[in-house]
Design a protein around this motif. Structure first.
Motif, short mmCIF file in Angstrom:
data_model
loop_
_atom_site.label_atom_id
_atom_site.label_comp_id
_atom_site.label_asym_id
_atom_site.label_seq_id
_atom_site.Cartn_x
_atom_site.Cartn_y
_atom_site.Cartn_z
N UNK A 1 49.60 71.65 -9.29
CA UNK A 1 48.82 72.20 -8.16
C UNK A 1 49.60 72.21 -6.85
N UNK A 2 50.56 71.32 -6.71
CA UNK A 2 51.32 71.22 -5.46
C UNK A 2 52.18 72.46 -5.23
N UNK A 3 52.86 72.93 -6.28
CA UNK A 3 53.73 74.11 -6.16
C UNK A 3 53.15 75.34 -6.86
N UNK A 4 51.90 75.23 -7.31
CA UNK A 4 51.24 76.35 -7.99
C UNK A 4 52.06 76.83 -9.18
N UNK A 5 52.34 75.90 -10.09
CA UNK A 5 53.19 76.19 -11.24
C UNK A 5 52.44 76.80 -12.41
N UNK A 6 51.16 77.15 -12.21
CA UNK A 6 50.36 77.68 -13.32
C UNK A 6 50.90 79.00 -13.84
N UNK A 7 51.53 79.79 -13.00
CA UNK A 7 51.99 81.10 -13.44
C UNK A 7 53.26 81.51 -12.74
N UNK A 8 53.70 82.71 -13.03
CA UNK A 8 54.93 83.24 -12.46
C UNK A 8 54.65 83.78 -11.07
N UNK A 9 55.35 83.29 -10.04
CA UNK A 9 55.03 83.70 -8.66
C UNK A 9 55.53 85.11 -8.35
N UNK A 10 54.87 85.75 -7.42
CA UNK A 10 55.26 87.11 -7.04
C UNK A 10 56.62 87.14 -6.36
N UNK A 11 56.98 86.05 -5.63
CA UNK A 11 58.25 86.07 -4.93
C UNK A 11 59.45 85.96 -5.86
N UNK A 12 59.22 85.64 -7.14
CA UNK A 12 60.32 85.55 -8.10
C UNK A 12 60.47 86.80 -8.95
N UNK A 13 59.63 87.81 -8.73
CA UNK A 13 59.64 89.00 -9.58
C UNK A 13 60.62 90.07 -9.11
N UNK A 14 61.22 89.89 -7.94
CA UNK A 14 62.02 90.95 -7.36
C UNK A 14 63.24 91.29 -8.19
N UNK A 15 63.84 90.29 -8.84
CA UNK A 15 65.08 90.54 -9.56
C UNK A 15 64.90 90.63 -11.07
N UNK A 16 63.67 90.59 -11.56
CA UNK A 16 63.45 90.61 -13.00
C UNK A 16 63.52 92.03 -13.53
N UNK A 17 63.85 92.12 -14.81
CA UNK A 17 63.95 93.45 -15.42
C UNK A 17 62.59 94.04 -15.68
N UNK A 18 61.60 93.21 -15.90
CA UNK A 18 60.26 93.70 -16.16
C UNK A 18 59.26 92.95 -15.33
N UNK A 19 57.98 93.29 -15.54
CA UNK A 19 56.92 92.65 -14.75
C UNK A 19 56.39 91.45 -15.51
N UNK A 20 56.29 90.33 -14.82
CA UNK A 20 55.73 89.11 -15.41
C UNK A 20 54.34 88.91 -14.86
N UNK A 21 53.35 89.08 -15.65
CA UNK A 21 51.98 88.89 -15.18
C UNK A 21 51.70 87.44 -14.90
#
Length: 570
Positions: A539-559
């Motif tokens: 809960x401290x770093x919201x690790x439940x899912x893939x954050x939007x700020x990390x999607x910029x360099x990915x090859x695809x979309x991570x929901x």
């Protein structure tokens, strides 16, 4: 043609990383000199321009490190850390079990704010001076007054304290100790040796453990912050002093307590009567050891104006760090100095440099002009709390350059496309549960850091872990945080980290002793870190899912809501 050029840049960047990793591991060149290679190789390989590479060598994390070191140098210069250590030991007492705990608590606390090496260098002589009193049978005056211990003389006294020093003549024993049977003497010597070994190890281990609690406690934490900000520039300052402290401090406390239990079991056993110092003979020895600590504390004299000023500035620094952008309420940075998006413009490095500058301004004595001796009519102002000569001699500039080299490598991996290529190759890990990935990686890092610098370890691995997390769509911090903490678990070898080498140099330890104690501590450390990343950090770093700020360099979309990308809830 474009694809071929990209492939060449990826290969060139990989070659640079492998070359620097080999040089860092073997130390064929000084670590800081190896860190300069990206300035030469990246422009010549067409990866990045020289001006772009050069800006990586003085990022905000480097500024935070320099500012934190300025405050730490002031604390060391005025012997404030020694006063804190002796005061806590006087409070805890000298019973064997509590004595180990006391030294571990003091060492861990000090290493949260000053370097692990300086903390160990101060605490090991104090520990051995106390042990010298515990291991001798005092009589008469010695039991009441304690003896002077040359081990304490390893600490350089502050020149401002000389006028407060007491007479340091040795007290003489009233008579020889009664003879002891050879069998019991041999057994006692063996117990004393084991206690000495345990005391030396408890100091160096707790120095490494304490450093993980704060962002400035050890350099690897700043490497993580710098890498996250470089690879994910839109992360919103997710790793700052407050967020790191609330994640790492509970981890440090649990690991410290479990380490104390393990070292007590290994070197003292679970004899309650003996460990608690019951018995007339133990009480006499404890009184002598306690007098040593009390006498050394008394030799420090009352707190000077300089010590009080440094204490106030140190507390102010910590308060400003915590309240700048804590996350659970609006900090002063966002209230008074926000940008157009409402984010704090000052950083933790801004605060550290501010306090560092003040140290060069505030005088070390109550302000007032005094006549300079030997020069009648000439007035002399009191010196400041910190001066450039001290900084020039004691500031670890090589670490600043080492940090910069790591940030340059991370930027080069991103610009060349190597990070994307590595991420694509690691996609099969998507079928492995995230907790298993984190556990395996922690074990790998903890093993690797035993034979190479922990800073080099994090510098090499963190960009790879960031790419892997993007490829398999898990939160980057879910693997980067535990691996950063695991790089501080260098407990098995004397050469693994400077605190281990200092403790080993005082004698009484074999490599096998350190390896036996450190192996179990590595296992305990990995398990505690795995517990931390799967419980309160979620809960401290919201690790439940893939954050939007990390999607910029990915090859695809991570929901963010996909079931296969979420980490287990506590």
């Amino acid at each position: 043609m474009g694809n071929r050029l990209c492939a060449l840049q990826e290969a060139y960047c990989a070659y640079t990383i492998i070359l620097m990793a080999l040089l860092w591991c073997t130390e064929a060149l000084p670590l800081a000199i190896t860190a300069f290679l990206p300035i030469v190789m990246f422009p010549m390989m067409g990866i990045m321009g020289a001006s772009v590479v050069s800006t990586e060598y003085l990022k905000d994390s480097n500024i935070l490190f320099i500012g934190g070191m300025l405050v730490a140098l002031a604390v060391e210069h005025w012997n404030l850390h020694k006063r804190i250590a002796l005061r806590v030991l006087l409070t805890i007492g000298v019973r064997p079990s509590l004595l180990i705990l006391g030294f571990m608590v003091v060492t861990a606390f000090l290493s949260m704010w000053i370097s692990n090496t300086a903390t160990t260098a101060m605490m090991v002589p104090i520990a051995h001076a106390v042990l010298n009193q515990l291991h001798e049978t005092p009589t008469g005056t010695d039991a009441e007054e304690g003896r002077n211990n040359p081990a304490f003389e390893l600490q350089e006294p502050s020149p401002q304290k000389e006028e407060t020093k007491l007479d340091e003549k040795d007290n003489k024993q009233d008579g020889p100790a009664p003879p002891v049977p050879s069998e019991s003497r041999a057994q006692r010597n063996e117990e004393q040796l084991r206690f000495t070994q345990g005391m030396s190890l408890c100091v160096c281990y707790s120095a490494s453990i304490g450093g993980i609690a704060t962002l400035t406690g050890t350099t690897t934490n700043l490497v993580l912050q710098g890498q996250v900000n470089s690879i994910f520039p839109q992360n919103g300052n997710v790793v700052n002093f407050a967020s790191w402290f609330f994640f790492a401090f509970p981890t440090m406390v649990i690991l410290l307590l479990l380490s104390w239990v393990w070292l007590q079991f290994l070197f003292l056993g679970f004899d309650f009567r003996k460990n608690c110092g019951l018995g007339d003979q133990m009480r006499k020895q404890q009184r002598a050891a306690f007098e040593v600590i009390r006498r050394e504390h008394k030799l420090l004299g009352p707190m000077t104006f300089a010590e009080k000023a440094v204490t106030i500035l140190f507390v102010l620094l910590v308060v400003l760090w915590f309240t700048r952008e804590p996350g659970f309420f609006t900090g002063w940075g966002s209230l008074a100095f926000s940008d157009e998006n409402g984010k704090s413009m000052p950083s933790d490095g801004t605060v550290a440099i501010l306090i560092g500058v003040i140290l060069f301004i505030v005088p070390s004595k109550i302000p007032g002009l005094t006549q300079e001796p030997g020069k009648p009519g000439k007035l002399k102002a009191p010196p400041a709390l910190l001066n450039w000569k001290i900084v020039k001699e004691k500031m670890p500039w090589n670490i600043v350059l080492l940090l910069g080299g790591g940030f340059a490598l991370a930027k080069g991996s991103e610009e060349s496309g190597l990070s994307k290529w590595l991420g694509d190759k690691l996609t099969p890990l998507e079928s492995v549960p995230p907790p298993a990935i984190a556990l395996i990686l922690c074990l790998l890092i903890a093993t690797f850091t035993e034979c190479t610098s922990n800073v080099a370890t994090t510098t090499i691995f963190l960009p790879i872990l960031a790419s892997m997390s993007q490829a398999i769509c898990i939160h980057p911090l879910y693997v980067m945080l535990p691996c950063t903490l695991s790089s501080s678990l260098a407990f098995m070898l004397p050469v693994a980290t400077p605190p281990n080498a200092i403790a080993f140099s005082f004698g009484g330890l074999k490599v096998t002793d350190m390896a036996r104690a450190g192996f179990m501590l590595n296992i305990i450390g990995v398990l505690v870190i795995t517990l931390a990343i799967n419980t309160w950090s979620i809960p401290m770093f919201d690790l439940h899912g893939f954050p939007s700020w990390a999607q910029s360099n990915t090859t695809g979309f991570c929901g963010v809501s996909q079931a296969n990308v979420t980490t287990p809830s506590p």
